[in-house]
Write a protein that holds these residues in place. Structure first.
Motif, PDB file in Angstrom:
ATOM      1  N   LEU A  18      -3.701   7.781  -7.560  1.00 38.28           N
ATOM      2  CA  LEU A  18      -4.649   6.664  -7.577  1.00 38.28           C
ATOM      3  C   LEU A  18      -4.544   5.872  -8.877  1.00 38.28           C
ATOM      4  O   LEU A  18      -4.778   4.659  -8.897  1.00 38.28           O
ATOM      5  CB  LEU A  18      -6.072   7.190  -7.386  1.00 38.28           C
ATOM      6  N   ARG A  19      -4.156   6.553  -9.961  1.00 36.86           N
ATOM      7  CA  ARG A  19      -4.038   5.881 -11.251  1.00 36.86           C
ATOM      8  C   ARG A  19      -2.839   4.954 -11.332  1.00 36.86           C
ATOM      9  O   ARG A  19      -2.701   4.198 -12.290  1.00 36.86           O
ATOM     10  CB  ARG A  19      -3.946   6.919 -12.374  1.00 36.86           C
ATOM     11  N   ASP A  20      -1.969   5.005 -10.327  1.00 35.13           N
ATOM     12  CA  ASP A  20      -0.828   4.085 -10.278  1.00 35.13           C
ATOM     13  C   ASP A  20      -1.183   2.754  -9.621  1.00 35.13           C
ATOM     14  O   ASP A  20      -0.336   1.854  -9.538  1.00 35.13           O
ATOM     15  CB  ASP A  20       0.338   4.728  -9.522  1.00 35.13           C
ATOM     16  N   THR A  21      -2.395   2.632  -9.128  1.00 33.07           N
ATOM     17  CA  THR A  21      -2.836   1.351  -8.580  1.00 33.07           C
ATOM     18  C   THR A  21      -2.821   0.308  -9.693  1.00 33.07           C
ATOM     19  O   THR A  21      -3.484   0.475 -10.717  1.00 33.07           O
ATOM     20  CB  THR A  21      -4.247   1.467  -7.985  1.00 33.07           C
ATOM     21  N   ALA A  22      -2.033  -0.753  -9.488  1.00 34.71           N
ATOM     22  CA  ALA A  22      -1.820  -1.734 -10.557  1.00 34.71           C
ATOM     23  C   ALA A  22      -1.011  -2.898  -9.993  1.00 34.71           C
ATOM     24  O   ALA A  22      -0.542  -2.856  -8.855  1.00 34.71           O
ATOM     25  CB  ALA A  22      -1.063  -1.108 -11.726  1.00 34.71           C
ATOM     26  N   ASP A  49       0.844  -1.187   0.000  1.00 34.93           N
ATOM     27  CA  ASP A  49       0.000   0.000   0.000  1.00 34.93           C
ATOM     28  C   ASP A  49       0.881   1.238   0.000  1.00 34.93           C
ATOM     29  O   ASP A  49       1.998   1.222   0.504  1.00 34.93           O
ATOM     30  CB  ASP A  49      -0.888   0.038   1.247  1.00 34.93           C
ATOM     31  N   CYS A  50       0.348   2.332  -0.551  1.00 36.14           N
ATOM     32  CA  CYS A  50       1.072   3.590  -0.564  1.00 36.14           C
ATOM     33  C   CYS A  50       0.063   4.719  -0.487  1.00 36.14           C
ATOM     34  O   CYS A  50      -0.988   4.666  -1.163  1.00 36.14           O
ATOM     35  CB  CYS A  50       1.908   3.704  -1.835  1.00 36.14           C
ATOM     36  N   ALA A  51       0.367   5.732   0.312  1.00 37.33           N
ATOM     37  CA  ALA A  51      -0.518   6.892   0.396  1.00 37.33           C
ATOM     38  C   ALA A  51      -0.348   7.758  -0.849  1.00 37.33           C
ATOM     39  O   ALA A  51       0.767   7.948  -1.355  1.00 37.33           O
ATOM     40  CB  ALA A  51      -0.207   7.694   1.652  1.00 37.33           C
ATOM     41  N   GLU A  52      -1.452   8.272  -1.306  1.00 33.87           N
ATOM     42  CA  GLU A  52      -1.433   9.150  -2.479  1.00 33.87           C
ATOM     43  C   GLU A  52      -0.500  10.337  -2.238  1.00 33.87           C
ATOM     44  O   GLU A  52      -0.517  10.957  -1.161  1.00 33.87           O
ATOM     45  CB  GLU A  52      -2.838   9.641  -2.786  1.00 33.87           C
ATOM     46  N   GLY A  53       0.324  10.640  -3.240  1.00 35.70           N
ATOM     47  CA  GLY A  53       1.260  11.754  -3.124  1.00 35.70           C
ATOM     48  C   GLY A  53       2.613  11.380  -2.551  1.00 35.70           C
ATOM     49  O   GLY A  53       3.580  12.137  -2.695  1.00 35.70           O
ATOM     50  N   ARG A  54       2.690  10.195  -1.937  1.00 35.48           N
ATOM     51  CA  ARG A  54       3.962   9.746  -1.399  1.00 35.48           C
ATOM     52  C   ARG A  54       4.692   8.915  -2.442  1.00 35.48           C
ATOM     53  O   ARG A  54       4.127   8.468  -3.438  1.00 35.48           O
ATOM     54  CB  ARG A  54       3.725   8.901  -0.136  1.00 35.48           C
ATOM     55  N   ALA A  55       5.985   8.681  -2.184  1.00 31.58           N
ATOM     56  CA  ALA A  55       6.760   7.823  -3.076  1.00 31.58           C
ATOM     57  C   ALA A  55       6.413   6.359  -2.834  1.00 31.58           C
ATOM     58  O   ALA A  55       6.312   5.926  -1.696  1.00 31.58           O
ATOM     59  CB  ALA A  55       8.250   8.039  -2.882  1.00 31.58           C
ATOM     60  N   SER A 105      -1.513  -0.811  -4.127  1.00 33.02           N
ATOM     61  CA  SER A 105      -2.750  -0.054  -3.916  1.00 33.02           C
ATOM     62  C   SER A 105      -2.371   1.325  -3.419  1.00 33.02           C
ATOM     63  O   SER A 105      -1.735   1.453  -2.363  1.00 33.02           O
ATOM     64  CB  SER A 105      -3.646  -0.758  -2.889  1.00 33.02           C
ATOM     65  N   VAL A 106      -2.759   2.356  -4.170  1.00 33.66           N
ATOM     66  CA  VAL A 106      -2.529   3.725  -3.748  1.00 33.66           C
ATOM     67  C   VAL A 106      -3.801   4.215  -3.075  1.00 33.66           C
ATOM     68  O   VAL A 106      -4.880   4.164  -3.653  1.00 33.66           O
ATOM     69  CB  VAL A 106      -2.156   4.626  -4.938  1.00 33.66           C
ATOM     70  N   ILE A 150      -2.684  -2.410 -15.290  1.00 32.50           N
ATOM     71  CA  ILE A 150      -3.765  -1.698 -14.618  1.00 32.50           C
ATOM     72  C   ILE A 150      -5.076  -2.404 -14.929  1.00 32.50           C
ATOM     73  O   ILE A 150      -5.464  -2.493 -16.089  1.00 32.50           O
ATOM     74  CB  ILE A 150      -3.815  -0.225 -15.081  1.00 32.50           C
ATOM     75  N   HIS A 151      -5.692  -2.948 -13.904  1.00 32.83           N
ATOM     76  CA  HIS A 151      -7.050  -3.490 -13.986  1.00 32.83           C
ATOM     77  C   HIS A 151      -7.291  -4.319 -15.248  1.00 32.83           C
ATOM     78  O   HIS A 151      -8.152  -4.004 -16.046  1.00 32.83           O
ATOM     79  CB  HIS A 151      -8.069  -2.356 -13.903  1.00 32.83           C
TER      80      HIS A 151
END
Lengths: 113, 109
Positions: free
Chosen positions: B80-84, B11-17, B106-107, B39-40
């Motif tokens: 969020l679009r980097d969720t993949a 998991d990663c918070a949005e805006g973080r590396a 998951s972002v 992606i999806h």
């Protein structure tokens, strides 16, 4: 620039029917590939064509045949579809020279009942 | 081609590396490290590749350890679009790619 185009996008077959999945690329690539992806799994290579006129088996070739029709087109045929072949099929291509990334199509979602 | 090992999920918070690790301890001298993402259920998308030097492009940075036994893909400002699902693959240039199961990133907003 279309890249790699796969047709159809969706298909439902009955067990025993035959079907050909089409793939075409417009990047003048030498090498083309067919993969399948089952739910929750990575991609597995079915067949590939390193250059026009050549084809080779990948990891899971049983039940499939391929044709490299010309430099642009690489088709995948299921002669007698089985439920185990229900999957998403991806076609990819690259130049085949040196270390070049593969470009993928959007996939064909195939269900066999 | 080298066998690669990646965590199943992150998991990663949005805006973080987002830092995605990959172990490839059996990589040979002529094998590049490639990263793709999916992606999806779309077709996999090439991100970046490298041999031994660190690499950067408009999508990501790739850090390869000096012994080349591991690498890290860095998405500097995850959205969020980097969720993949992200795949790390060793490529010798003359054999087909072998995709593992990758890391599901998951972002989170």
């Amino acid at each position: 620039n279309a890249g790699v185009t796969q047709t159809p996008k969706f298909q439902v077959l009955k067990t025993g029917q035959s079907m050909t999945l089409q793939c075409a690329q417009d990047m003048n690539h030498n090498s083309m590939y067919w993969y399948r992806q089952d739910p929750g799994m990575g991609l597995r290579l079915i067949y590939y064509s390193a250059s026009e006129g050549t084809t080779d088996k990948g990891e899971v070739p049983n039940g499939y045949n391929v044709s490299r029709l010309n430099k642009r087109e690489f088709s995948l045929r299921l002669e007698s579809a089985a439920p185990s072949q229900t999957s998403v099929y991806f076609c990819a291509s690259n130049s085949g020279w040196g270390y070049q990334p593969q470009h993928f199509g959007d996939g064909t979602r195939l269900s066999i009942l | 081609d080298a066998k690669t090992t990646q965590p199943t999920s992150m998991d990663c918070a949005e805006g973080r590396a987002a830092n995605l690790p990959c172990n490839h301890s059996t990589i040979s001298g002529n094998e590049y490290v490639y990263w793709y993402r999916q992606i999806h259920s779309q077709g996999p998308q090439y991100i970046i590749h490298g041999l031994k030097n660190n690499e950067t492009n408009e999508m990501a940075s790739l850090i390869i350890t000096e012994d080349r036994k591991s690498s890290t893909l860095i998405l500097p400002h995850a959205t969020l679009r980097d969720t993949a699902v992200y795949y790390c693959i060793g490529d010798s240039g003359n054999t087909p790619l072998v995709f593992g199961k990758g890391t599901r990133l998951s972002v989170i907003a």
